[in-house]
Design a protein around this motif. Sequence first.
Motif, PDB file in Angstrom:
ATOM      1  N   LYS A   1       0.828  -1.208   0.000  1.00  8.14           N
ATOM      2  CA  LYS A   1       0.000   0.000   0.000  1.00  8.14           C
ATOM      3  C   LYS A   1       0.863   1.259   0.000  1.00  8.14           C
ATOM      4  O   LYS A   1       0.553   2.242  -0.678  1.00  8.14           O
ATOM      5  N   ILE A   2       1.967   1.219   0.756  1.00  6.70           N
ATOM      6  CA  ILE A   2       2.893   2.361   0.778  1.00  6.70           C
ATOM      7  C   ILE A   2       3.516   2.567  -0.608  1.00  6.70           C
ATOM      8  O   ILE A   2       3.632   3.702  -1.089  1.00  6.70           O
ATOM      9  N   MET A   3       3.913   1.471  -1.249  1.00  8.13           N
ATOM     10  CA  MET A   3       4.500   1.558  -2.590  1.00  8.13           C
ATOM     11  C   MET A   3       3.512   2.155  -3.584  1.00  8.13           C
ATOM     12  O   MET A   3       3.890   2.966  -4.442  1.00  8.13           O
ATOM     13  N   ARG A   4       2.253   1.774  -3.464  1.00  9.13           N
ATOM     14  CA  ARG A   4       1.230   2.302  -4.372  1.00  9.13           C
ATOM     15  C   ARG A   4       1.085   3.812  -4.200  1.00  9.13           C
ATOM     16  O   ARG A   4       0.946   4.550  -5.176  1.00  9.13           O
ATOM     17  N   LEU A   5       1.154   4.268  -2.966  1.00 10.26           N
ATOM     18  CA  LEU A   5       1.010   5.700  -2.689  1.00 10.26           C
ATOM     19  C   LEU A   5       2.230   6.489  -3.158  1.00 10.26           C
ATOM     20  O   LEU A   5       2.099   7.588  -3.712  1.00 10.26           O
ATOM     21  N   LYS A   6       3.434   5.941  -2.942  1.00  7.20           N
ATOM     22  CA  LYS A   6       4.658   6.694  -3.228  1.00  7.20           C
ATOM     23  C   LYS A   6       5.187   6.502  -4.644  1.00  7.20           C
ATOM     24  O   LYS A   6       5.820   7.401  -5.198  1.00  7.20           O
ATOM     25  N   GLU A   7       4.948   5.311  -5.224  1.00 13.11           N
ATOM     26  CA  GLU A   7       5.556   4.996  -6.514  1.00 13.11           C
ATOM     27  C   GLU A   7       4.548   4.800  -7.644  1.00 13.11           C
ATOM     28  O   GLU A   7       4.945   4.615  -8.792  1.00 13.11           O
ATOM     29  N   GLY A   8       3.252   4.794  -7.337  1.00  9.23           N
ATOM     30  CA  GLY A   8       2.251   4.632  -8.388  1.00  9.23           C
ATOM     31  C   GLY A   8       1.626   3.247  -8.397  1.00  9.23           C
ATOM     32  O   GLY A   8       1.957   2.375  -7.589  1.00  9.23           O
ATOM     33  N   ARG A   9       0.714   3.041  -9.332  1.00 10.32           N
ATOM     34  CA  ARG A   9      -0.090   1.822  -9.372  1.00 10.32           C
ATOM     35  C   ARG A   9       0.451   0.755 -10.316  1.00 10.32           C
ATOM     36  O   ARG A   9      -0.266  -0.174 -10.674  1.00 10.32           O
TER      37      ARG A   9
ATOM     38  N   LEU B   1       2.234  -2.548 -11.728  1.00 11.90           N
ATOM     39  CA  LEU B   1       2.255  -3.906 -11.178  1.00 11.90           C
ATOM     40  C   LEU B   1       3.507  -4.155 -10.343  1.00 11.90           C
ATOM     41  O   LEU B   1       3.444  -4.776  -9.281  1.00 11.90           O
ATOM     42  N   ALA B   2       4.646  -3.666 -10.815  1.00 10.51           N
ATOM     43  CA  ALA B   2       5.909  -3.885 -10.104  1.00 10.51           C
ATOM     44  C   ALA B   2       5.870  -3.303  -8.697  1.00 10.51           C
ATOM     45  O   ALA B   2       6.550  -3.800  -7.792  1.00 10.51           O
ATOM     46  N   ASN B   3       5.072  -2.254  -8.508  1.00 13.54           N
ATOM     47  CA  ASN B   3       4.977  -1.619  -7.191  1.00 13.54           C
ATOM     48  C   ASN B   3       3.999  -2.335  -6.267  1.00 13.54           C
ATOM     49  O   ASN B   3       3.866  -1.953  -5.100  1.00 13.54           O
ATOM     50  N   ARG B   4       3.305  -3.338  -6.789  1.00 13.72           N
ATOM     51  CA  ARG B   4       2.348  -4.091  -5.982  1.00 13.72           C
ATOM     52  C   ARG B   4       2.868  -5.478  -5.611  1.00 13.72           C
ATOM     53  O   ARG B   4       2.140  -6.287  -5.043  1.00 13.72           O
ATOM     54  N   LEU B   5       4.120  -5.750  -5.959  1.00 13.02           N
ATOM     55  CA  LEU B   5       4.649  -7.101  -5.765  1.00 13.02           C
ATOM     56  C   LEU B   5       4.647  -7.532  -4.299  1.00 13.02           C
ATOM     57  O   LEU B   5       4.322  -8.680  -3.988  1.00 13.02           O
ATOM     58  N   SER B   6       5.017  -6.642  -3.394  1.00 12.28           N
ATOM     59  CA  SER B   6       5.047  -7.024  -1.984  1.00 12.28           C
ATOM     60  C   SER B   6       3.640  -7.337  -1.484  1.00 12.28           C
ATOM     61  O   SER B   6       3.436  -8.297  -0.730  1.00 12.28           O
ATOM     62  N   LEU B   7       2.645  -6.562  -1.927  1.00  8.27           N
ATOM     63  CA  LEU B   7       1.257  -6.834  -1.545  1.00  8.27           C
ATOM     64  C   LEU B   7       0.803  -8.185  -2.090  1.00  8.27           C
ATOM     65  O   LEU B   7       0.214  -8.997  -1.362  1.00  8.27           O
ATOM     66  N   ILE B   8       1.063  -8.433  -3.370  1.00  6.17           N
ATOM     67  CA  ILE B   8       0.691  -9.705  -4.000  1.00  6.17           C
ATOM     68  C   ILE B   8       1.373 -10.868  -3.290  1.00  6.17           C
ATOM     69  O   ILE B   8       0.757 -11.912  -3.037  1.00  6.17           O
ATOM     70  N   PHE B   9       2.633 -10.690  -2.954  1.00  5.46           N
ATOM     71  CA  PHE B   9       3.399 -11.741  -2.296  1.00  5.46           C
ATOM     72  C   PHE B   9       2.826 -12.049  -0.916  1.00  5.46           C
ATOM     73  O   PHE B   9       2.703 -13.213  -0.525  1.00  5.46           O
ATOM     74  N   GLY B  10       2.477 -10.998  -0.161  1.00  7.26           N
ATOM     75  CA  GLY B  10       1.892 -11.201   1.164  1.00  7.26           C
ATOM     76  C   GLY B  10       0.568 -11.934   1.097  1.00  7.26           C
ATOM     77  O   GLY B  10       0.307 -12.855   1.893  1.00  7.26           O
ATOM     78  N   VAL B  11      -0.280 -11.566   0.140  1.00 12.55           N
ATOM     79  CA  VAL B  11      -1.579 -12.234  -0.033  1.00 12.55           C
ATOM     80  C   VAL B  11      -1.370 -13.689  -0.443  1.00 12.55           C
ATOM     81  O   VAL B  11      -2.081 -14.596   0.026  1.00 12.55           O
ATOM     82  N   TYR B  12      -0.374 -13.934  -1.304  1.00 10.69           N
ATOM     83  CA  TYR B  12      -0.123 -15.309  -1.754  1.00 10.69           C
ATOM     84  C   TYR B  12       0.326 -16.203  -0.596  1.00 10.69           C
ATOM     85  O   TYR B  12      -0.089 -17.365  -0.504  1.00 10.69           O
ATOM     86  N   ILE B  13       1.155 -15.672   0.289  1.00  2.34           N
ATOM     87  CA  ILE B  13       1.591 -16.465   1.444  1.00  2.34           C
ATOM     88  C   ILE B  13       0.385 -16.851   2.303  1.00  2.34           C
ATOM     89  O   ILE B  13       0.274 -17.995   2.765  1.00  2.34           O
ATOM     90  N   ILE B  14      -0.527 -15.912   2.513  1.00  4.39           N
ATOM     91  CA  ILE B  14      -1.746 -16.206   3.280  1.00  4.39           C
ATOM     92  C   ILE B  14      -2.559 -17.294   2.572  1.00  4.39           C
ATOM     93  O   ILE B  14      -3.101 -18.209   3.210  1.00  4.39           O
TER      94      ILE B  14
END
Length: 331
Positions: free
Chosen positions: A79-87, A89-102
């Motif tokens: 979420k921080i990356m989306r706010l600071k670096e834009g929307r 896909l590369a900026n959403r990788l940490s979010l996607i990765f966290g959801v995938y682990i769950i």
Amino acid sequence: MFIILFIVCIITGIILYKEPRDFIVGSIFTLSTLGVFLYLLAFLASAISIFKAPLVIIVFIGAPLAVIFFCVFLIKNGKIMRLKEGRHLANRLSLIFGVYIIFVISVTLSLLFYGEHMNKIVFKVLLLIVILSVYFGMILFIYLAYSYLYQRIHFKKKSEFIIVLGAGLNKDKVTPLLKSRLDKGIEMYNIQKNNGVKAKIIVSGGQGVDELVSEAFAMKEYLLSQNIPKEDIIMEDKSKTTYENMKFSKDIMDSLKDNYNSIFVSNNYHVFRAAIYSRKAKLKAYGVGAPTSFYFLPSALIREYIAILFIYKRINIFVILVLTSLMFLLN
């Protein structure tokens, strides 16, 4: 088993001392070192009763809590990356990765508690997802651990050339990310100067489609603004990839000097992959990492990890095919 792991650790350590850029040997070294550590930990727990309770707490309470915390951190970072670096896909990788682990944790719990009631094919598919996730998770652990270790290996020789790898520009200006590389390059330049070596800085990077000038030109302008002598700056402005950074820079150095030592500078998250490409380009060079903003690191490291998977895609495809075949051929 301990003796075997210890011997493997020593042998691979010797190989890596001579060539630290070999990821396959580095992986074996990391796993064997981990095996030695776990074996010693288990031995202490069995030999000294006082270690048993803390070990049980770490394994059954600490580890699950750490995984949960890690997932929350990754999602929040996304979420921080989306706010600071834009929307992007590369900026959403940490979010996607966290959801995938769950997701993988949920699948694992479903298999443990409801597996016997599932359709056989569904059970095998879900089990395969978990097994492949463990495999790729282990590669991620190895990459992070060995990448960190590689950056602790400091260059020892005097270097006549310092290659600073390019990164994206803001029109015709260096970005904060690229500035950190250039500042580290200047630091290396001054170290060589203090050691009596008049080094040359090679700024390496071509012009992107959305850039007004080549990365090398913008980098040179920045170095000049920092009082680096013009005669000590060499432009390499044709490269489009990290491999070409290394290859074209090597061609320049080979044309100027027969025997030389060199180092290259990139951001810390990118150093090890760049080292792999330097090896592919047959360039002997030490990698030095420039600092990166903490919030940017998770997504950047995940990108590097994915890139490493593609570099060794044949091995990974082979493993996927073998595991899939075994899963569906065995009863």
